[in-house]
Design a protein around this motif. Structure first.
Motif, PDB file in Angstrom:
ATOM      1  N   GLU A  24       0.811  -1.221   0.000  1.00 58.23           N
ATOM      2  CA  GLU A  24       0.000   0.000   0.000  1.00 58.23           C
ATOM      3  C   GLU A  24       0.844   1.271   0.000  1.00 58.23           C
ATOM      4  O   GLU A  24       0.358   2.329  -0.370  1.00 58.23           O
ATOM      5  CB  GLU A  24      -0.934   0.010   1.220  1.00 58.23           C
ATOM      6  CG  GLU A  24      -2.090  -0.953   1.086  1.00 58.23           C
ATOM      7  CD  GLU A  24      -2.987  -0.980   2.299  1.00 58.23           C
ATOM      8  OE1 GLU A  24      -2.492  -0.768   3.426  1.00 58.23           O
ATOM      9  OE2 GLU A  24      -4.187  -1.212   2.123  1.00 58.23           O
ATOM     10  N   ASP A  25       2.088   1.177   0.395  1.00 53.72           N
ATOM     11  CA  ASP A  25       2.973   2.337   0.436  1.00 53.72           C
ATOM     12  C   ASP A  25       3.232   2.843  -0.991  1.00 53.72           C
ATOM     13  O   ASP A  25       3.602   2.071  -1.874  1.00 53.72           O
ATOM     14  CB  ASP A  25       4.289   1.943   1.110  1.00 53.72           C
ATOM     15  CG  ASP A  25       5.242   3.109   1.239  1.00 53.72           C
ATOM     16  OD1 ASP A  25       6.014   3.343   0.291  1.00 53.72           O
ATOM     17  OD2 ASP A  25       5.210   3.782   2.287  1.00 53.72           O
ATOM     18  N   LEU A  26       3.027   4.140  -1.213  1.00 55.16           N
ATOM     19  CA  LEU A  26       3.169   4.701  -2.559  1.00 55.16           C
ATOM     20  C   LEU A  26       4.569   4.515  -3.136  1.00 55.16           C
ATOM     21  O   LEU A  26       4.726   4.245  -4.333  1.00 55.16           O
ATOM     22  CB  LEU A  26       2.792   6.183  -2.555  1.00 55.16           C
ATOM     23  CG  LEU A  26       1.314   6.480  -2.317  1.00 55.16           C
ATOM     24  CD1 LEU A  26       1.074   7.989  -2.259  1.00 55.16           C
ATOM     25  CD2 LEU A  26       0.448   5.858  -3.389  1.00 55.16           C
ATOM     26  N   GLU A  27       5.579   4.671  -2.310  1.00 55.50           N
ATOM     27  CA  GLU A  27       6.957   4.478  -2.775  1.00 55.50           C
ATOM     28  C   GLU A  27       7.160   3.035  -3.242  1.00 55.50           C
ATOM     29  O   GLU A  27       7.794   2.787  -4.265  1.00 55.50           O
ATOM     30  CB  GLU A  27       7.948   4.826  -1.669  1.00 55.50           C
ATOM     31  CG  GLU A  27       9.400   4.654  -2.061  1.00 55.50           C
ATOM     32  CD  GLU A  27       9.836   5.565  -3.198  1.00 55.50           C
ATOM     33  OE1 GLU A  27      10.728   5.157  -3.964  1.00 55.50           O
ATOM     34  OE2 GLU A  27       9.290   6.680  -3.321  1.00 55.50           O
ATOM     35  N   ASN A  28       6.614   2.102  -2.498  1.00 61.82           N
ATOM     36  CA  ASN A  28       6.739   0.694  -2.877  1.00 61.82           C
ATOM     37  C   ASN A  28       5.923   0.372  -4.129  1.00 61.82           C
ATOM     38  O   ASN A  28       6.327  -0.462  -4.930  1.00 61.82           O
ATOM     39  CB  ASN A  28       6.336  -0.211  -1.713  1.00 61.82           C
ATOM     40  CG  ASN A  28       7.298  -0.080  -0.556  1.00 61.82           C
ATOM     41  OD1 ASN A  28       8.469   0.234  -0.739  1.00 61.82           O
ATOM     42  ND2 ASN A  28       6.816  -0.308   0.643  1.00 61.82           N
ATOM     43  N   GLN A  29       4.797   1.042  -4.307  1.00 64.04           N
ATOM     44  CA  GLN A  29       4.018   0.845  -5.530  1.00 64.04           C
ATOM     45  C   GLN A  29       4.816   1.290  -6.747  1.00 64.04           C
ATOM     46  O   GLN A  29       4.710   0.691  -7.820  1.00 64.04           O
ATOM     47  CB  GLN A  29       2.682   1.588  -5.447  1.00 64.04           C
ATOM     48  CG  GLN A  29       1.716   0.940  -4.476  1.00 64.04           C
ATOM     49  CD  GLN A  29       0.407   1.691  -4.357  1.00 64.04           C
ATOM     50  OE1 GLN A  29       0.057   2.510  -5.197  1.00 64.04           O
ATOM     51  NE2 GLN A  29      -0.326   1.413  -3.291  1.00 64.04           N
ATOM     52  N   ARG A  30       5.623   2.317  -6.584  1.00 62.63           N
ATOM     53  CA  ARG A  30       6.489   2.751  -7.693  1.00 62.63           C
ATOM     54  C   ARG A  30       7.555   1.698  -7.986  1.00 62.63           C
ATOM     55  O   ARG A  30       7.934   1.497  -9.131  1.00 62.63           O
ATOM     56  CB  ARG A  30       7.135   4.089  -7.368  1.00 62.63           C
ATOM     57  CG  ARG A  30       6.195   5.273  -7.495  1.00 62.63           C
ATOM     58  CD  ARG A  30       6.937   6.597  -7.403  1.00 62.63           C
ATOM     59  NE  ARG A  30       7.053   7.096  -6.059  1.00 62.63           N
ATOM     60  CZ  ARG A  30       6.111   7.753  -5.388  1.00 62.63           C
ATOM     61  NH1 ARG A  30       4.957   7.983  -5.967  1.00 62.63           N
ATOM     62  NH2 ARG A  30       6.302   8.184  -4.172  1.00 62.63           N
ATOM     63  N   LYS A  31       8.026   1.034  -6.940  1.00 65.10           N
ATOM     64  CA  LYS A  31       9.059   0.011  -7.114  1.00 65.10           C
ATOM     65  C   LYS A  31       8.564  -1.177  -7.932  1.00 65.10           C
ATOM     66  O   LYS A  31       9.337  -1.776  -8.673  1.00 65.10           O
ATOM     67  CB  LYS A  31       9.535  -0.511  -5.749  1.00 65.10           C
ATOM     68  CG  LYS A  31      10.335   0.468  -4.945  1.00 65.10           C
ATOM     69  CD  LYS A  31      10.697  -0.136  -3.598  1.00 65.10           C
ATOM     70  CE  LYS A  31      11.399   0.866  -2.717  1.00 65.10           C
ATOM     71  NZ  LYS A  31      11.716   0.281  -1.389  1.00 65.10           N
ATOM     72  N   ILE A  32       7.281  -1.538  -7.780  1.00 70.60           N
ATOM     73  CA  ILE A  32       6.796  -2.744  -8.457  1.00 70.60           C
ATOM     74  C   ILE A  32       6.348  -2.493  -9.902  1.00 70.60           C
ATOM     75  O   ILE A  32       6.058  -3.428 -10.621  1.00 70.60           O
ATOM     76  CB  ILE A  32       5.669  -3.451  -7.660  1.00 70.60           C
ATOM     77  CG1 ILE A  32       4.418  -2.601  -7.544  1.00 70.60           C
ATOM     78  CG2 ILE A  32       6.158  -3.880  -6.300  1.00 70.60           C
ATOM     79  CD1 ILE A  32       3.256  -3.309  -6.876  1.00 70.60           C
ATOM     80  N   LYS A  33       6.336  -1.233 -10.308  1.00 71.27           N
ATOM     81  CA  LYS A  33       5.970  -0.927 -11.697  1.00 71.27           C
ATOM     82  C   LYS A  33       7.107  -1.316 -12.643  1.00 71.27           C
ATOM     83  O   LYS A  33       8.282  -1.178 -12.324  1.00 71.27           O
ATOM     84  CB  LYS A  33       5.651   0.545 -11.850  1.00 71.27           C
ATOM     85  CG  LYS A  33       4.352   0.938 -11.176  1.00 71.27           C
ATOM     86  CD  LYS A  33       3.867   2.260 -11.698  1.00 71.27           C
ATOM     87  CE  LYS A  33       2.643   2.682 -10.943  1.00 71.27           C
ATOM     88  NZ  LYS A  33       1.417   2.259 -11.548  1.00 71.27           N
ATOM     89  N   LYS A  34       6.723  -1.773 -13.820  1.00 65.95           N
ATOM     90  CA  LYS A  34       7.722  -2.105 -14.836  1.00 65.95           C
ATOM     91  C   LYS A  34       8.520  -0.854 -15.173  1.00 65.95           C
ATOM     92  O   LYS A  34       7.978   0.243 -15.237  1.00 65.95           O
ATOM     93  CB  LYS A  34       7.051  -2.648 -16.089  1.00 65.95           C
ATOM     94  CG  LYS A  34       6.451  -4.010 -15.891  1.00 65.95           C
ATOM     95  CD  LYS A  34       5.809  -4.524 -17.163  1.00 65.95           C
ATOM     96  CE  LYS A  34       5.202  -5.883 -16.886  1.00 65.95           C
ATOM     97  NZ  LYS A  34       4.469  -6.401 -18.021  1.00 65.95           N
TER      98      LYS A  34
END
Length: 107
Positions: A24-34
């Motif tokens: 749910e962390d926005l920074e981590n969501q950026r990490k999982i994007k291609k």
């Protein structure tokens, strides 16, 4: 014959919530994007550090299963009429988009 699961095989609610909170962390969501430059192995290793009771491979399987479940639920959620009450329909809503927090769909 009932299975005999070891303690490390069963995921507690707390352990699952740690992965969901990480996702749910926005920074981590950026990490999982291609294209982020962060590999899946790096992500799994980071999450596994939060759950020392589980092997990295088990964390990887749980991560994959949670993402698969989320994507399936998100696909259903984007379809018109899915999960809407009569009151929602009367108000002109056509989807639950924005009504449900991202990872609440796992519970």
């Amino acid at each position: 014959m009932p299975r005999n699961y070891s303690e490390s095989a069963i995921w507690t609610k707390d352990e699952t919530e740690k992965i969901i909170q990480w996702l749910e962390d926005l920074e981590n969501q950026r990490k999982i994007k291609k294209g982020s430059g962060i590999t899946k192995k790096m992500i799994i290793t980071e999450i596994a550090a939060l759950i020392p009771s589980k092997e990295i491979a088990k964390v990887g399987y749980k991560y994959d299963n949670l993402l698969k479940s989320y994507r399936a639920a998100a696909k259903l959620n984007s379809q018109t009429g899915w999960g809407l009450s009569q009151q929602d329909l009367d108000q002109g809503k056509k989807s639950l988009q924005g009504s449900i927090p991202i990872f609440i769909l796992f519970y």
